[in-house]
Design an enzyme around this catalytic site. Structure first.
Site, mmCIF file in Angstrom:
data_model
loop_
_atom_site.group_PDB
_atom_site.id
_atom_site.type_symbol
_atom_site.label_atom_id
_atom_site.label_comp_id
_atom_site.label_asym_id
_atom_site.label_seq_id
_atom_site.Cartn_x
_atom_site.Cartn_y
_atom_site.Cartn_z
ATOM 1 N N ARG A 298 0.829 -1.213 0.064
ATOM 2 C CA ARG A 298 -0.009 0.108 -0.015
ATOM 3 C C ARG A 298 0.776 1.299 0.101
ATOM 4 O O ARG A 298 0.480 2.326 -0.087
ATOM 5 C CB ARG A 298 -0.914 -0.025 1.438
ATOM 6 C CG ARG A 298 -1.872 -1.053 1.311
ATOM 7 C CD ARG A 298 -2.745 -0.994 2.467
ATOM 8 N NE ARG A 298 -3.963 -1.730 2.622
ATOM 9 C CZ ARG A 298 -5.014 -1.370 2.398
ATOM 10 N NH1 ARG A 298 -5.461 -0.214 2.541
ATOM 11 N NH2 ARG A 298 -6.064 -2.083 2.416
ATOM 12 N N TYR B 215 0.707 4.319 -2.465
ATOM 13 C CA TYR B 215 -0.362 5.178 -2.176
ATOM 14 C C TYR B 215 -0.360 5.891 -1.017
ATOM 15 O O TYR B 215 -0.368 7.133 -0.855
ATOM 16 C CB TYR B 215 -1.767 4.369 -2.054
ATOM 17 C CG TYR B 215 -3.082 5.198 -2.129
ATOM 18 C CD1 TYR B 215 -3.477 6.118 -3.186
ATOM 19 C CD2 TYR B 215 -3.726 5.349 -0.829
ATOM 20 C CE1 TYR B 215 -4.645 6.627 -3.099
ATOM 21 C CE2 TYR B 215 -4.894 5.829 -0.775
ATOM 22 C CZ TYR B 215 -5.289 6.777 -1.993
ATOM 23 O OH TYR B 215 -6.482 7.533 -1.799
ATOM 24 N N ASN C 263 -18.092 -3.715 -4.041
ATOM 25 C CA ASN C 263 -18.038 -5.278 -3.899
ATOM 26 C C ASN C 263 -19.125 -5.824 -3.358
ATOM 27 O O ASN C 263 -19.867 -6.701 -3.801
ATOM 28 C CB ASN C 263 -16.721 -5.482 -2.866
ATOM 29 C CG ASN C 263 -15.513 -5.711 -3.788
ATOM 30 O OD1 ASN C 263 -15.458 -5.443 -4.843
ATOM 31 N ND2 ASN C 263 -14.485 -6.056 -2.884
ATOM 32 N N PHE C 264 -19.741 -5.513 -2.135
ATOM 33 C CA PHE C 264 -20.867 -6.137 -1.438
ATOM 34 C C PHE C 264 -22.025 -5.842 -2.197
ATOM 35 O O PHE C 264 -22.829 -6.756 -2.519
ATOM 36 C CB PHE C 264 -20.915 -5.320 0.014
ATOM 37 C CG PHE C 264 -19.939 -5.922 1.021
ATOM 38 C CD1 PHE C 264 -18.733 -6.644 0.630
ATOM 39 C CD2 PHE C 264 -19.967 -5.596 2.330
ATOM 40 C CE1 PHE C 264 -17.985 -7.045 1.526
ATOM 41 C CE2 PHE C 264 -18.984 -5.983 3.311
ATOM 42 C CZ PHE C 264 -18.137 -6.707 3.041
#
Ligand SMILES: NC(=O)c1ccc[n+]([C@@H]2O[C@H](COP(=O)([O-])OP(=O)(O)OC[C@H]3O[C@@H](n4cnc5c(N)ncnc54)[C@H](O)[C@@H]3O)[C@@H](O)[C@H]2O)c1
Length: 312
Positions: A141, A144, A189-190
């Site tokens: 990560r 970012y 996503n969900f």
């Protein structure tokens, strides 16, 4: 009326910001390399004489005449920013340098879209702006997180050394229509899985928490921040309501009437356990506080993804 440059203007947040700026009567130039953004997000502004969209990569310098710069260009979801991490770091660092150079030359005000990721996996909860964070500098990560941290550093150094009028906001998870359906962020996503009747995947035990801010409320905070005098920030912008991944999944299942199953898989590396903004400063300095509940914000977001899936 101001002339405003929005980098990353064709993205999720950027497109809502362009809408707001046009509504407020400003002249807007959006620039984007269309890595994660799309012209579709700005279709409603296409024929507006106060709006212009330019294909440009902020890693390269740019000469324009503007009063305000909102620097948003940068992929925001891990799948996209990890696709080419060197490019992500360049976008954050060289992009910020190019935009700061422009702001300095023009005497323009510049706002940097930073992130709650600058706090890394926080050991202080909720996170105030004074917390320096707990970031892994060599992880997946980092392009970012550290990229955004350096962008903040550059903003403050240009401010101290060259008196550039800078503003920094640290954005916590934001959601709404126009999110990329495959960006791997938890809300999209969900919802997409629930609408398709596919299993909802939860990484780890599902007890990790996040807070979610509806996109128009974030844009309101950005607009307010840009108008403040003698205040550089950084200031947290997010909704302090905190939900575990399991709570979010259950809400989405209920609101979509879906019978999708929840399945648990391995936790992601460096995935923060808890994330919730302390927005005391935003309340004080911006007179800003989100009021849209998660249910209220999820409704138009679910409708958007539903339409998108039907069209596909
Ligand atoms: N959405 C969130 O929850 C969130 C949270 C924290 C911070 N942010 C920050 O807000 C900003 C906008 O995020 P978003 O959710 O709209 O993401 P997004 O991916 O939808 O938008 C980013 C935009 O920047 C463009 N872009 C990327 N690299 C570029 C480059 N080198 N030159 C020109 N354009 C480039 C993309 O094509 C896209 O249109 C980002 O800086 C992000 O880091 C967002």
């Amino acid at each position: 009326m101001k002339k405003v440059l929005v980098t990353g203007g064709a993205g999720f947040v950027g497109s809502f910001l362009c809408d707001r700026l046009i509504d407020e009567g400003h002249e807007v130039i959006a620039i984007d390399n269309f890595f994660t953004g799309s012209k579709t997000n700005l279709r409603q502004l296409e024929s507006n004489p106060n709006f212009e969209l330019i294909r440009h990569d902020i890693v390269e310098p740019l000469l324009l005449e503007v009063d305000w710069i909102f620097n948003l260009a940068c992929p925001a979801s891990p799948v996209h920013y990890q696709y080419n991490p060197i490019k992500t770091a360049k976008t954050n660092v060289m992009g910020a340098l190019n935009m700061l150079g422009l702001a300095k030359r023009l005497n323009a005000r510049i706002l940097q879209a930073s992130t709650s990721e600058v706090y890394g996996d926080p050991q202080v909860h909720p996170q105030p702006e004074s917390y320096f964070g707990n970031v892994n500098p060599v992880g997946l990560r980092s392009c970012y997180d550290e990229g955004k941290r350096l962008a903040e550093t550059l903003m403050m150094d240009y401010h101290r050394q060259s008196q550039v009028d800078v503003k920094i906001i640290r954005i916590f998870n934001t959601y709404g229509p126009r999110m990329h359906p495959d960006d791997g962020r938890v809300i999209s996503n969900f919802i997409v899985a629930a609408l398709k009747g596919e299993a909802i995947t939860i990484h780890g035990d599902g007890l990790q928490s996040r807070s979610f801010c509806y996109v128009t409320e974030l844009v309101d905070a950005m607009y307010r921040m840009m108008q403040t005098e003698d205040f550089t920030g950084p200031v947290n912008t997010g909704n302090p309501g905190e939900f575990t991944m399991i709570e979010l999944a259950e809400k989405v299942l209920k609101m979509t009437n879906s019978s999708s199953k929840l399945i648990k898989t391995a936790a992601r590396p460096d995935d923060p356990g808890r994330r919730r903004p302390d927005i005391t400063l935003a309340k004080e300095r911006l007179n800003w506080e989100p009021v849209i509940t998660l249910e209220e914000g999820l409704r138009p977001t679910i409708e958007y993804f539903d339409e998108l899936l039907k069209r596909a």
